[in-house]
Design an enzyme around this catalytic site. Structure first.
Site, PDB file in Angstrom:
ATOM      1  N   ASN A 147       0.800  -1.240   0.000  1.00 44.37           N
ATOM      2  CA  ASN A 147       0.000   0.000   0.000  1.00 44.37           C
ATOM      3  C   ASN A 147       0.828   1.284   0.000  1.00 44.37           C
ATOM      4  O   ASN A 147       0.312   2.348  -0.333  1.00 44.37           O
ATOM      5  CB  ASN A 147      -1.004  -0.006   1.157  1.00 44.37           C
ATOM      6  CG  ASN A 147      -0.337   0.000   2.504  1.00 44.37           C
ATOM      7  OD1 ASN A 147       0.770  -0.520   2.653  1.00 44.37           O
ATOM      8  ND2 ASN A 147      -0.979   0.581   3.483  1.00 44.37           N
ATOM      9  N   LYS A 170      12.579  -7.501   0.415  1.00 45.37           N
ATOM     10  CA  LYS A 170      11.581  -8.324  -0.284  1.00 45.37           C
ATOM     11  C   LYS A 170      10.295  -7.493  -0.342  1.00 45.37           C
ATOM     12  O   LYS A 170       9.554  -7.409   0.621  1.00 45.37           O
ATOM     13  CB  LYS A 170      11.358  -9.609   0.522  1.00 45.37           C
ATOM     14  CG  LYS A 170      10.897 -10.809  -0.252  1.00 45.37           C
ATOM     15  CD  LYS A 170       9.629 -10.651  -1.039  1.00 45.37           C
ATOM     16  CE  LYS A 170       8.353 -10.760  -0.259  1.00 45.37           C
ATOM     17  NZ  LYS A 170       7.151 -10.392  -1.071  1.00 45.37           N
ATOM     18  N   GLY A 222       3.094  -5.263   7.290  1.00 43.03           N
ATOM     19  CA  GLY A 222       2.108  -6.043   6.552  1.00 43.03           C
ATOM     20  C   GLY A 222       0.984  -6.446   7.483  1.00 43.03           C
ATOM     21  O   GLY A 222       0.714  -5.778   8.493  1.00 43.03           O
ATOM     22  N   SER A 223       0.355  -7.556   7.160  1.00 40.74           N
ATOM     23  CA  SER A 223      -0.825  -7.953   7.925  1.00 40.74           C
ATOM     24  C   SER A 223      -0.427  -8.567   9.268  1.00 40.74           C
ATOM     25  O   SER A 223       0.697  -9.053   9.448  1.00 40.74           O
ATOM     26  CB  SER A 223      -1.642  -8.963   7.116  1.00 40.74           C
ATOM     27  OG  SER A 223      -0.861 -10.116   6.912  1.00 40.74           O
ATOM     28  N   GLY A 227       2.707 -11.097  10.249  1.00 42.74           N
ATOM     29  CA  GLY A 227       3.633 -10.532  11.245  1.00 42.74           C
ATOM     30  C   GLY A 227       3.772 -11.434  12.464  1.00 42.74           C
ATOM     31  O   GLY A 227       4.886 -11.691  12.943  1.00 42.74           O
ATOM     32  N   GLU A 244       5.233  -3.807  11.980  1.00 46.39           N
ATOM     33  CA  GLU A 244       4.153  -2.817  11.880  1.00 46.39           C
ATOM     34  C   GLU A 244       3.019  -3.509  11.158  1.00 46.39           C
ATOM     35  O   GLU A 244       3.183  -3.951  10.020  1.00 46.39           O
ATOM     36  CB  GLU A 244       4.614  -1.576  11.102  1.00 46.39           C
ATOM     37  CG  GLU A 244       5.650  -0.743  11.827  1.00 46.39           C
ATOM     38  CD  GLU A 244       5.170  -0.156  13.143  1.00 46.39           C
ATOM     39  OE1 GLU A 244       3.945  -0.119  13.387  1.00 46.39           O
ATOM     40  OE2 GLU A 244       6.021   0.244  13.943  1.00 46.39           O
ATOM     41  N   CYS A 278      -2.932   1.739   6.704  1.00 43.31           N
ATOM     42  CA  CYS A 278      -3.007   1.105   8.019  1.00 43.31           C
ATOM     43  C   CYS A 278      -3.537   2.084   9.063  1.00 43.31           C
ATOM     44  O   CYS A 278      -4.064   1.679  10.089  1.00 43.31           O
ATOM     45  CB  CYS A 278      -1.646   0.576   8.425  1.00 43.31           C
ATOM     46  SG  CYS A 278      -0.358   1.803   8.217  1.00 43.31           S
ATOM     47  N   GLN A 325      -8.577  -8.255  -3.057  1.00 39.66           N
ATOM     48  CA  GLN A 325      -8.911  -7.252  -2.041  1.00 39.66           C
ATOM     49  C   GLN A 325     -10.327  -6.725  -2.264  1.00 39.66           C
ATOM     50  O   GLN A 325     -11.087  -6.520  -1.314  1.00 39.66           O
ATOM     51  CB  GLN A 325      -7.891  -6.111  -2.074  1.00 39.66           C
ATOM     52  CG  GLN A 325      -8.082  -5.061  -0.982  1.00 39.66           C
ATOM     53  CD  GLN A 325      -7.829  -5.587   0.416  1.00 39.66           C
ATOM     54  OE1 GLN A 325      -6.782  -6.166   0.697  1.00 39.66           O
ATOM     55  NE2 GLN A 325      -8.791  -5.400   1.321  1.00 39.66           N
ATOM     56  N   GLU A 377      -9.896  -5.378  10.564  1.00 40.70           N
ATOM     57  CA  GLU A 377      -9.363  -4.452   9.567  1.00 40.70           C
ATOM     58  C   GLU A 377      -9.850  -4.891   8.190  1.00 40.70           C
ATOM     59  O   GLU A 377      -9.629  -6.025   7.783  1.00 40.70           O
ATOM     60  CB  GLU A 377      -7.829  -4.465   9.590  1.00 40.70           C
ATOM     61  CG  GLU A 377      -7.249  -3.463   8.618  1.00 40.70           C
ATOM     62  CD  GLU A 377      -5.743  -3.551   8.499  1.00 40.70           C
ATOM     63  OE1 GLU A 377      -5.233  -4.666   8.308  1.00 40.70           O
ATOM     64  OE2 GLU A 377      -5.081  -2.506   8.607  1.00 40.70           O
ATOM     65  N   GLU A 456       9.481   2.999  14.220  1.00 38.44           N
ATOM     66  CA  GLU A 456      10.164   3.352  12.974  1.00 38.44           C
ATOM     67  C   GLU A 456      10.238   4.872  12.874  1.00 38.44           C
ATOM     68  O   GLU A 456       9.473   5.581  13.507  1.00 38.44           O
ATOM     69  CB  GLU A 456       9.386   2.815  11.776  1.00 38.44           C
ATOM     70  CG  GLU A 456       9.253   1.303  11.797  1.00 38.44           C
ATOM     71  CD  GLU A 456       8.995   0.734  10.413  1.00 38.44           C
ATOM     72  OE1 GLU A 456       9.959   0.564   9.652  1.00 38.44           O
ATOM     73  OE2 GLU A 456       7.822   0.453  10.106  1.00 38.44           O
TER      74      GLU A 456
HETATM   75  P1  NAD Z   1       0.802  -9.191   3.852  1.00 47.45           P
HETATM   76  O1  NAD Z   1       1.084  -9.580   5.255  1.00 47.45           O
HETATM   77  O2  NAD Z   1      -0.026 -10.090   3.023  1.00 47.45           O
HETATM   78  O3  NAD Z   1       2.168  -9.017   3.046  1.00 47.45           O
HETATM   79  C1  NAD Z   1       3.173  -8.163   3.506  1.00 47.45           C
HETATM   80  C2  NAD Z   1       4.493  -8.683   2.987  1.00 47.45           C
HETATM   81  O4  NAD Z   1       4.760  -9.937   3.611  1.00 47.45           O
HETATM   82  C3  NAD Z   1       4.527  -8.921   1.483  1.00 47.45           C
HETATM   83  O5  NAD Z   1       5.786  -8.545   0.976  1.00 47.45           O
HETATM   84  C4  NAD Z   1       4.335 -10.415   1.401  1.00 47.45           C
HETATM   85  O6  NAD Z   1       4.901 -10.970   0.234  1.00 47.45           O
HETATM   86  C5  NAD Z   1       5.080 -10.880   2.613  1.00 47.45           C
HETATM   87  N1  NAD Z   1       4.705 -12.221   3.090  1.00 47.45           N
HETATM   88  C6  NAD Z   1       3.567 -12.905   2.875  1.00 47.45           C
HETATM   89  N2  NAD Z   1       3.638 -14.116   3.477  1.00 47.45           N
HETATM   90  C7  NAD Z   1       4.843 -14.188   4.082  1.00 47.45           C
HETATM   91  C8  NAD Z   1       5.499 -15.169   4.884  1.00 47.45           C
HETATM   92  N3  NAD Z   1       4.941 -16.348   5.170  1.00 47.45           N
HETATM   93  N4  NAD Z   1       6.742 -14.883   5.341  1.00 47.45           N
HETATM   94  C9  NAD Z   1       7.310 -13.705   5.073  1.00 47.45           C
HETATM   95  N5  NAD Z   1       6.746 -12.747   4.325  1.00 47.45           N
HETATM   96  C10 NAD Z   1       5.517 -12.979   3.831  1.00 47.45           C
HETATM   97  O7  NAD Z   1       0.205  -7.717   3.881  1.00 47.45           O
HETATM   98  P2  NAD Z   1      -0.235  -6.828   2.623  1.00 47.45           P
HETATM   99  O8  NAD Z   1      -1.567  -7.328   2.177  1.00 47.45           O
HETATM  100  O9  NAD Z   1       0.852  -6.683   1.634  1.00 47.45           O
HETATM  101  O10 NAD Z   1      -0.401  -5.399   3.303  1.00 47.45           O
HETATM  102  C11 NAD Z   1      -1.564  -4.996   3.929  1.00 47.45           C
HETATM  103  C12 NAD Z   1      -1.377  -5.029   5.423  1.00 47.45           C
HETATM  104  O11 NAD Z   1      -0.264  -4.217   5.786  1.00 47.45           O
HETATM  105  C13 NAD Z   1      -2.542  -4.450   6.174  1.00 47.45           C
HETATM  106  O12 NAD Z   1      -2.864  -5.287   7.263  1.00 47.45           O
HETATM  107  C14 NAD Z   1      -2.036  -3.117   6.675  1.00 47.45           C
HETATM  108  O13 NAD Z   1      -2.641  -2.636   7.837  1.00 47.45           O
HETATM  109  C15 NAD Z   1      -0.602  -3.408   6.888  1.00 47.45           C
HETATM  110  N6  NAD Z   1       0.190  -2.164   6.890  1.00 47.45           N
HETATM  111  C16 NAD Z   1       0.661  -1.721   8.090  1.00 47.45           C
HETATM  112  C17 NAD Z   1       1.386  -0.553   8.161  1.00 47.45           C
HETATM  113  C18 NAD Z   1       1.926  -0.078   9.474  1.00 47.45           C
HETATM  114  O14 NAD Z   1       2.912   0.640   9.465  1.00 47.45           O
HETATM  115  N7  NAD Z   1       1.337  -0.448  10.599  1.00 47.45           N
HETATM  116  C19 NAD Z   1       1.646   0.164   7.006  1.00 47.45           C
HETATM  117  C20 NAD Z   1       1.145  -0.298   5.802  1.00 47.45           C
HETATM  118  C21 NAD Z   1       0.425  -1.492   5.762  1.00 47.45           C
END
Ligand code: NAD
Length: 475
Positions: A147, A170, A222-223, A227, A244, A278, A325, A377, A456
């Site tokens: 995002n 990555k 990420g999600s 995480g 995060e 987020c 999505q 979310e 961060e």
């Molecule tokens: P996601 O968790 O699906 O993916 C994030 C990253 O993790 C991608 O690069 C993905 O390829 C990687 N990934 C997926 N599976 C993995 C695994 N098993 N091991 C390691 N890496 C893996 O999230 P998304 O759909 O790309 O992003 C949306 C999410 O990110 C939302 O939940 C949003 O709230 C969050 N987000 C948080 C912040 C913050 O700073 N708090 C900022 C932006 C987005």
């Protein structure tokens, strides 16, 4: 094919991923190499080999490279912003703003490389001096979401490099273009081979391969589901970790709020960037005295938002990032209706001249706090309104969430604003502002299920990207 950057070489892969424009699925942005575990192993090995040389560079050398990268990003912000809007779907204005932010982040951390932190103390023992210094943590893995395709890579990479670490990044599969452009800029800015490596491809393959290859620290955005899994694996391997994750950010509208301002805060916070932030104001908690007048105005503003192609000048809300999505967003709309919430407007798939993932912003009223649309979310243009009896009730509702990233209040009362600032269970609090929209020179992060580990950005980034050494010197 756009290649991975490993050990200073652009390396092709046997698999490729075609990057498509969510505003226009017939617009193919390019083919991007999709790496395997071997590439990840090589990238981590290259970062390991480059570490001794990079950590010995002077702060001036590191500052010069980061500053050059920042200048190039800023000079190319319209071109890079257009690429970003094409691959992610946020409006061109938002995308250019994000690119400018990335450029400024590199310039900020160029200066931060020079502003080192340390302490010199007298020991409690006679004839002994104590020095506290910071050293790089080592090889840092960065995993980023789709995002913010350039800002998040920038706010992780810049401090990592400034403090003398080497990097393996990555990026998310949906937005390889911005990551590739950033890697190219850093490469040409003069980074030695292996100091920054880009490995594009599926997270479920490359994430475990990255941890297995032996990184020292992992910064993930990420999600929550991904995480939390990574945190467990990092703990087992002794890898320093920073996460995060998601948010379900409340925006409280107090009875004394300035109505138009409070409506604009919600429109911006809940729906701009297609709600894919987020920090989005996805839970609007409206006090009873202003509730009906506020909802009247908010519903008519929401219904009038112009949804369209990210590059069209009249567009206020771009497409949803992907079909997956969009389907998830529409499923949440159905879940809200099934649970008895009132859909005031939107929540439908839209047809446009181009084939894209278009959706009308959805506004739900009369939501109960335990409905899925109030608790989970959604990460799309869907906002829920909860009615509060008064400010005290609103604060309790605001804090009744497993997340704790951002929280906002619209009020004209200094007393309420101060009380909310002190009692909101969130890492960031906004008064008379949308919950989304943050500065790059101050800490970013949350509490509860939203974040884990040090903050961060700003000078607080040193907590994660350095490790403290305490030295005792007998005089
Ligand atoms: P996601 O968790 O699906 O993916 C994030 C990253 O993790 C991608 O690069 C993905 O390829 C990687 N990934 C997926 N599976 C993995 C695994 N098993 N091991 C390691 N890496 C893996 O999230 P998304 O759909 O790309 O992003 C949306 C999410 O990110 C939302 O939940 C949003 O709230 C969050 N987000 C948080 C912040 C913050 O700073 N708090 C900022 C932006 C987005």
């Amino acid at each position: 094919m756009h290649c991975n950057l490993i050990a200073g070489e652009w390396r092709t892969a046997s698999l490729a991923n075609t990057n498509r424009n969510p505003s226009d699925l017939d617009d193919a942005i390019g083919d991007y190499a999709s790496a395997g575990s071997d590439d990840m192993r090589d990238a981590v090995a290259a970062a390991r080999a480059a570490l001794p040389g990079w950590r010995r560079t002077t702060p001036q050398q590191r500052a010069d490279i980061l500053d050059a990268a920042g200048s190039e990003i800023l000079a190319r912000k319209t071109e890079l912003g257009t690429l970003l809007a094409r691959e992610e779907g946020k409006t061109l204005a938002e995308a250019i703003g994000e690119v400018a932010r990335a450029g400024n982040i590199f310039k900020y951390f160029a200066a931060e490389a020079l502003r080192q932190q340390g302490e010199l103390l007298d020991s409690v023992r006679p004839g002994v001096e104590v020095m506290i210094s910071r050293e790089p943590v080592g090889v840092v893995g960065l995993i980023t979401p789709w995002n913010f395709p350039i800002a998040i890579p920038a706010w992780k990479t810049a401090p990592a490099l400034a403090f003398g670490n080497t990097v393996v990044m990555k990026p998310a599969e949906l937005v390889p273009g911005s990551a590739c452009a950033l890697a190219d800029i850093l490469h040409r800015a003069g980074l030695p081979a292996g100091v920054f490596n880009l490995v594009m491809g599926p997270g479920r393959v490359l994430g475990p391969a990255m941890l297995e290859a032996g990184i020292d620290a992992l910064s993930f955005t990420g999600s929550q589901a991904t995480g939390q899994r990574l945190a467990t694996e990092c703990a087992a391997r002794g890898i320093k970790v920073q996460l995060e994750m998601g948010g379900k950010n409340p925006l409280v509208i107090a009875d004394d709020a300035e109505l138009e301002q409070a409506v604009e805060c919600a429109i911006n916070g809940a729906f701009y960037s297609t709600g894919q932030r987020c920090t989005a104001s996805s839970r609007l908690i409206v006090c009873a005295g202003i509730h009906d007048a506020y909802l009247d105005r908010l519903a008519s503003r929401t219904a009038a938002l112009h949804v369209g192609h990210a590059l069209a000048p009249e567009t206020q809300i771009g497409p949803v990032v992907s079909e997956a999505q969009l389907s998830a967003n529409l499923a949440y709309v159905q879940s809200g209706l099934a649970d008895g919430a009132t859909l005031l407007c939107g929540g439908e798939r839209l047809e446009r001249a181009q084939r894209g993932h278009y959706m009308s912003p959805a506004l739900f009223a009369e939501c109960a706090p335990d409905m899925a649309i109030s608790r989970e979310e959604i990460f799309g243009p869907v906002a829920t309104v909860l009615r509060a009896d008064d400010y005290k009730h609103a604060l309790a509702l605001a804090n009744d969430t497993p997340f704790g990233l951002a929280a906002g209040i619209c009020t004209r009362s200094l007393q309420l604003a101060t009380h909310f600032r002190r009692h909101a269970e969130a890492g960031m609090v906004m008064v008379n502002l949308p919950t989304a929209g943050v500065d790059y020179h101050v800490p970013f992060g949350g509490r509860k299920g939203s974040s884990y580990g040090p903050r961060e950005q700003g000078r607080y980034a040193a907590e994660f990207y350095t490790t403290v050494k305490t030295a005792y010197v007998g005089l």
